[in-house]
Design an enzyme around this catalytic site. Structure first.
Site, short mmCIF file in Angstrom:
data_model
loop_
_atom_site.label_atom_id
_atom_site.label_comp_id
_atom_site.label_asym_id
_atom_site.label_seq_id
_atom_site.Cartn_x
_atom_site.Cartn_y
_atom_site.Cartn_z
CG ASP A 127 60.16 23.35 32.63
OD1 ASP A 127 61.32 23.15 33.05
OD2 ASP A 127 59.79 24.44 32.17
CG ASN A 180 60.89 22.95 25.75
OD1 ASN A 180 59.73 22.65 25.96
ND2 ASN A 180 61.70 23.39 26.68
O1 C5P Z 1 63.55 27.52 34.17
P1 C5P Z 1 63.99 27.61 32.76
O2 C5P Z 1 63.67 26.41 31.93
O3 C5P Z 1 63.60 28.88 32.05
O4 C5P Z 1 65.59 27.69 32.89
C1 C5P Z 1 66.42 27.76 31.80
C2 C5P Z 1 67.81 27.29 32.19
O5 C5P Z 1 67.75 26.13 33.00
C3 C5P Z 1 68.63 26.86 30.98
O6 C5P Z 1 69.99 27.04 31.31
C4 C5P Z 1 68.27 25.38 30.87
O7 C5P Z 1 69.26 24.67 30.16
C5 C5P Z 1 68.20 24.96 32.32
N1 C5P Z 1 67.23 23.91 32.60
C6 C5P Z 1 67.69 22.65 33.00
N2 C5P Z 1 66.79 21.67 33.33
C7 C5P Z 1 65.46 21.91 33.29
C8 C5P Z 1 64.99 23.16 32.89
C9 C5P Z 1 65.89 24.14 32.55
O8 C5P Z 1 68.90 22.44 33.03
N3 C5P Z 1 64.62 20.94 33.60
#
Ligand code: C5P
Length: 392
Positions: A275, A206
């Site tokens: 993700d 990312n």
């Molecule tokens: O769903 P999204 O990726 O936008 O969410 C962002 C938040 O979730 C951030 O705090 C990120 O560090 C955390 N996150 C996580 N594990 C994932 C995806 C996101 O801890 N697999």
């Protein structure tokens, strides 16, 4: 009693440091003064020794207590270092990490808050070299009290006069107070990107510089917390004043976070976690062959959601980098992940987006309350965020 080291450098405004020392003492601080060589053209150690009842430091190799290195002792014992007035020369030395005199050596050895109030000729103040010194110091968490406009000693007029003593004292006390806010608390932060290997030479990742996560770690440290930073690969220098656990993949980040969360009071997920990861990691290097290639991906664990759900007693906060300023997507994300709050920033804006040095956060809470940081340095945003979270 709070211990303040008052560093005085060679500006005409050095005479005002005598009153500053007394005002800080009246506010309940123990003050120890450190003079640069140039400052001694304006003020003498005897003045400060008489006013403060403490030895005044000038020479790097001076040892008021025999066998003890004063720059290390004083740096360790100080709750805060205030440099007022700070000249362009002292700012440049501080920015470059020069340890040429006692004051800059002491500042190098210090790990607590540093407050700087510059005073100089207006042309010297606006000079790009001075501004660059200030920018790099601000990025490292140094707090500035900007000089004010007016007639300066050399007869010119402009921005260069030392800020009012009352303002310097007030801000110093505020920063001393801030340094207590997270005392006794451990803050766990996930930061940076994750890398998900496809084969031995390629990976999915990312966009993330890790700057925001590092700023949150630095801010937590400035507020007196124990800090544990779990960081994916970044090009940032590794800090030495708190614990950093380097990881590569989301799985590694997850197991590090699950292993450390029992120490934490506050958990902040700043990491840009991939993700999905490749379902299989190919050994060696995938070679060109077919016209098309299908890469099968599997979902990675949602680390912050898992931490929040496994530890409802802890304050767990997520970040949401969104290509919009509409808070609804972030609000839904906060509820879905079960976190206490979510800090959202609009990554479609180039001025605050990926890799930028500034940010602007909108903080949403589960009870419907929200707050906005305004645009400021990432460190400023991080301090603002932690202040809001400690109030909530
Ligand atoms: O769903 P999204 O990726 O936008 O969410 C962002 C938040 O979730 C951030 O705090 C990120 O560090 C955390 N996150 C996580 N594990 C994932 C995806 C996101 O801890 N697999």
């Amino acid at each position: 009693m709070k211990r303040v080291v008052l560093g005085v450098s060679g500006s005409v405004a050095a005479y005002r440091a005598a009153d500053l020392a007394r005002d800080l003492m009246r506010a309940g601080c123990e003050v120890r003064v450190c003079l640069t060589d140039a400052a001694q053209n304006f003020v003498q150690p005897a003045l400060f020794e008489a006013l403060t009842g403490q030895p005044c430091l000038q020479d790097v190799f001076e040892e008021p207590v025999r066998g003890r290195m004063a720059h290390i002792d004083w740096a360790r014992q100080a709750d805060l270092i205030l440099i007022a007035p700070a000249t362009a020369n002292t700012l440049a030395k501080l920015a470059h990490g020069d340890g040429e005199d006692m004051l800059t050596t002491l500042a190098l050895a210090a790990t607590g808050p540093i407050v700087v109030a510059p005073a100089m000729n207006p042309a010297m103040y606006t000079h790009p070299a001075t501004q660059a010194s200030m920018e790099s110091l601000k990025a490292r968490g140094v707090h500035f009290l900007e000089p004010v406009e007016g007639d300066v000693a050399c007869g010119e007029n402009g921005q260069g006069k030392l800020a009012a003593n009352s303002q310097i004292v007030q801000e110093t006390l505020l920063i001393l107070h801030r340094a207590e806010k997270l005392k006794g608390q451990t803050v766990l932060i996930t930061s940076g990107p994750t890398e998900e290997p496809i084969d031995d030479v390629r990976f999915l990742t990312n966009r993330s510089s890790g700057k925001m996560g590092m700023a949150v770690a630095r801010a937590a440290k400035l507020m007196g917390a124990e800090v544990i930073l779990i960081s994916g690969p970044t090009s940032l220098p590794t800090p030495t004043d708190f614990r950093v656990i380097p990881v590569r993949t989301a799985e590694e980040m997850r197991s590090a976070a699950l292993g450390e969360i029992r120490h934490a009071h506050l958990v902040i997920g700043v990491a840009a976690v991939a993700d999905y990861r490749p379902a299989e990691r190919v050994q060696g290097k995938i070679r060109r062959s077919e016209e098309e290639m299908v890469l099968k991906l599997v979902l990675n664990p949602d680390i912050i959601a898992e931490l929040a759900q496994a530890h409802p007693e802890k304050k767990v906060v997520a970040f949401a980098a969104e290509p919009t300023s509409d808070p609804e997507v972030a609000r839904a994300k906060m509820l879905r992940k079960g976190v206490h709050a979510i800090a959202m920033n609009d990554v479609s804006r180039p001025d605050i987006g990926f890799g930028a040095d500034e940010n602007e956060l909108k903080l949403l809470f589960t009870d419907g309350k929200s707050a906005e940081s305004g645009k400021q340095s990432k460190l400023g945003c991080a301090l603002w965020l932690l202040e809001k979270l400690t109030e909530a």
